[in-house]
Design an enzyme around this catalytic site. Structure first.
Site, short mmCIF file in Angstrom:
data_model
loop_
_atom_site.label_atom_id
_atom_site.label_comp_id
_atom_site.label_asym_id
_atom_site.label_seq_id
_atom_site.Cartn_x
_atom_site.Cartn_y
_atom_site.Cartn_z
N ASP A 54 8.86 -6.93 -1.18
CA ASP A 54 7.96 -7.40 -0.54
C ASP A 54 8.28 -7.65 1.37
O ASP A 54 8.66 -8.98 1.16
CB ASP A 54 6.83 -8.22 -1.46
CG ASP A 54 5.28 -8.42 -0.11
OD1 ASP A 54 5.21 -7.48 0.96
OD2 ASP A 54 4.39 -8.94 -0.61
N TYR A 146 -5.46 0.16 13.07
CA TYR A 146 -4.50 0.21 12.79
C TYR A 146 -3.87 0.77 14.38
O TYR A 146 -2.29 0.44 14.38
CB TYR A 146 -4.45 1.47 11.70
CG TYR A 146 -3.16 1.88 11.49
CD1 TYR A 146 -1.96 1.66 10.80
CD2 TYR A 146 -2.99 3.30 12.21
CE1 TYR A 146 -1.14 2.25 10.60
CE2 TYR A 146 -1.85 4.18 12.05
CZ TYR A 146 -1.06 3.71 11.47
OH TYR A 146 0.35 4.71 11.18
N ILE A 179 2.59 13.63 10.08
CA ILE A 179 3.44 13.64 8.95
C ILE A 179 2.83 13.80 7.35
O ILE A 179 2.18 13.18 6.84
CB ILE A 179 4.15 12.82 9.15
CG1 ILE A 179 5.06 12.17 10.44
CG2 ILE A 179 5.48 12.90 8.08
CD1 ILE A 179 5.26 13.69 11.22
N THR A 181 2.90 12.76 4.24
CA THR A 181 2.64 11.90 3.46
C THR A 181 1.91 11.72 2.54
O THR A 181 1.07 11.10 2.42
CB THR A 181 3.77 10.46 4.32
OG1 THR A 181 2.41 10.11 4.33
CG2 THR A 181 5.31 11.00 4.84
N1 LIG Z 1 2.66 10.02 7.65
C1 LIG Z 1 1.77 9.85 8.99
O1 LIG Z 1 1.56 10.31 9.05
C2 LIG Z 1 2.32 8.97 9.56
C3 LIG Z 1 2.29 8.80 11.12
C4 LIG Z 1 2.92 7.81 12.14
C5 LIG Z 1 2.78 6.64 11.89
N2 LIG Z 1 3.75 6.59 10.29
C6 LIG Z 1 4.26 5.15 9.51
O2 LIG Z 1 4.83 5.59 9.11
C7 LIG Z 1 5.76 4.41 8.45
C8 LIG Z 1 5.84 5.42 6.70
O3 LIG Z 1 5.13 5.78 6.57
P1 LIG Z 1 4.31 7.17 5.49
O4 LIG Z 1 3.42 8.03 5.53
O5 LIG Z 1 5.67 7.26 4.65
O6 LIG Z 1 3.54 6.00 4.09
P2 LIG Z 1 3.62 6.38 3.10
O7 LIG Z 1 3.29 5.28 2.39
O8 LIG Z 1 4.42 7.29 2.28
O9 LIG Z 1 5.61 5.23 2.78
C9 LIG Z 1 5.28 3.57 2.92
C10 LIG Z 1 5.70 2.82 1.97
O10 LIG Z 1 6.08 1.29 2.43
C11 LIG Z 1 5.99 0.96 1.15
N3 LIG Z 1 5.28 -0.53 1.40
C12 LIG Z 1 4.22 -0.59 1.78
N4 LIG Z 1 4.02 -2.07 1.71
C13 LIG Z 1 4.52 -2.85 1.13
C14 LIG Z 1 5.06 -4.24 1.68
N5 LIG Z 1 4.61 -4.93 1.67
N6 LIG Z 1 6.66 -3.69 1.27
C15 LIG Z 1 7.41 -3.60 0.76
N7 LIG Z 1 7.20 -2.17 1.10
C16 LIG Z 1 6.31 -2.06 1.33
C17 LIG Z 1 5.36 1.52 0.62
O11 LIG Z 1 5.63 1.24 -0.65
C18 LIG Z 1 5.51 3.11 0.73
O12 LIG Z 1 7.12 3.72 0.20
C19 LIG Z 1 4.55 3.17 7.86
O13 LIG Z 1 4.63 2.36 8.96
C20 LIG Z 1 3.48 4.34 8.61
O14 LIG Z 1 2.21 4.04 9.36
C21 LIG Z 1 3.15 7.50 8.96
#
Ligand SMILES: NC(=O)c1ccc[n+]([C@@H]2O[C@H](COP(=O)([O-])OP(=O)(O)OC[C@H]3O[C@@H](n4cnc5c(N)ncnc54)[C@H](O)[C@@H]3O)[C@@H](O)[C@H]2O)c1
Length: 261
Positions: A54, A146, A179, A181
């Site tokens: 975590d 956020y 993105i 995801t």
């Molecule tokens: N997808 C988008 O559109 C987008 C846009 C801008 C920024 N982001 C940022 O990109 C990063 C990745 O996002 P994503 O879209 O791949 O999301 P995602 O939810 O697919 O991945 C996030 C990962 O963080 C892990 N996680 C969450 N809490 C955790 C914890 N306490 N300890 C360890 N791991 C933990 C999750 O299990 C997951 O694998 C994030 O910081 C998100 O804010 C995403």
């Protein structure tokens, strides 16, 4: 030879989405990769070493980093990628929700960086890449708290960049737009106006599409590699021009034809 050959990287939040794509790209570029997450990886990358940890827990972060150091002897690259989203107007956000998202998005990057930084200082080398967001570069009406966490990550990164540049340490953010995801899908999954929301998302991106996780991972590879050796304190949008400026207002109307590009 890979662009990260000989480098040791630790990736927080590497089990899915942008983090998983980063682990994949890093291994392909020749890095030794230690990835952690609270969940098992969706599709484990061969060659990467995974740990459950975590990223908000001081002890678990320290144990994970110590394990990587014991196994590899050094850490050249740190990726702070953990994040959760909260799409709520400010007036409807509870204090518990506010505390929870800061305790995750900002605390994780703080703990990860604090655990790795002393080793980078000792090595007099290192690259730290933190996943911020478009929301870390501009105001947005739908997810103000956020947004605040993602601005905080930019502040943290720039400050680390300034404080540690003379020790050979670089710190940069990548700032993804929309993105494709699980995080993005979960924000679209529930609303009744799914089609309108989806259209809005694409229409508000000048490139008229959402991005792929690997497109962000490629930017992270660049910032992790020596190709960017004089770049520090940078905020790098990976967003199809979304943060570059506003578009004509008709672009946001639901009957606007996005065309084929
Ligand atoms: N997808 C988008 O559109 C987008 C846009 C801008 C920024 N982001 C940022 O990109 C990063 C990745 O996002 P994503 O879209 O791949 O999301 P995602 O939810 O697919 O991945 C996030 C990962 O963080 C892990 N996680 C969450 N809490 C955790 C914890 N306490 N300890 C360890 N791991 C933990 C999750 O299990 C997951 O694998 C994030 O910081 C998100 O804010 C995403």
């Amino acid at each position: 030879m890979g662009r990260l050959a000989g480098k040791v990287a630790v990736v927080f939040g590497g089990a899915r989405g942008i983090g998983l794509a980063t682990v994949r790209e890093f291994v392909a570029e020749g890095a030794t990769v230690f990835a952690s997450d609270i969940r098992e990886p969706e599709s484990p990358v061969e060659g990467a070493q995974y740990s459950l940890a975590d990223a908000t827990d001081e002890e678990q972060v320290a144990t994970f980093v110590a394990g990587a150091l014991a196994a590899a002897g050094r850490i050249d690259v740190l990726v702070n990628n953990v994040g959760i989203h909260l799409a709520k107007p400010l007036a409807e956000t509870t204090l518990a929700e506010f505390d929870n998202i800061f305790a995750l998005n900002v605390r994780a990057a703080f703990l990860g960086t604090r655990a790795v930084l002393p080793h980078m200082i000792e090595q007099r080398a290192g690259s730290i890449v933190t996943t911020s967001s478009n929301g870390g570069m501009m105001g947005r009406p739908a997810d103000p708290v956020y947004n605040a966490t993602k601005h905080a990550l930019v502040g943290l990164t720039k400050s680390i960049a300034v404080a540690h540049a003379h020790q050979g340490i670089r710190a940069n953010t990548v700032n993804p737009g929309a993105i494709d995801t699980d995080m993005l899908r979960s924000t679209l999954a529930s609303p009744d106006d799914f089609e309108a929301r989806q259209h809005q998302l694409v229409a508000s991106t000048p490139a008229a599409r959402v991005g792929e996780a690997w497109e962000v991972a490629k930017a992270i590879v660049f910032l992790a590699s020596d190709e960017s050796r004089f770049i520090s304190g940078a905020v790098l949008p990976v967003d199809g021009a979304k943060a570059a400026g506003a578009m004509p207002s008709n672009r946001y109307s639901l009957d606007f034809d996005l065309g084929v590009r």
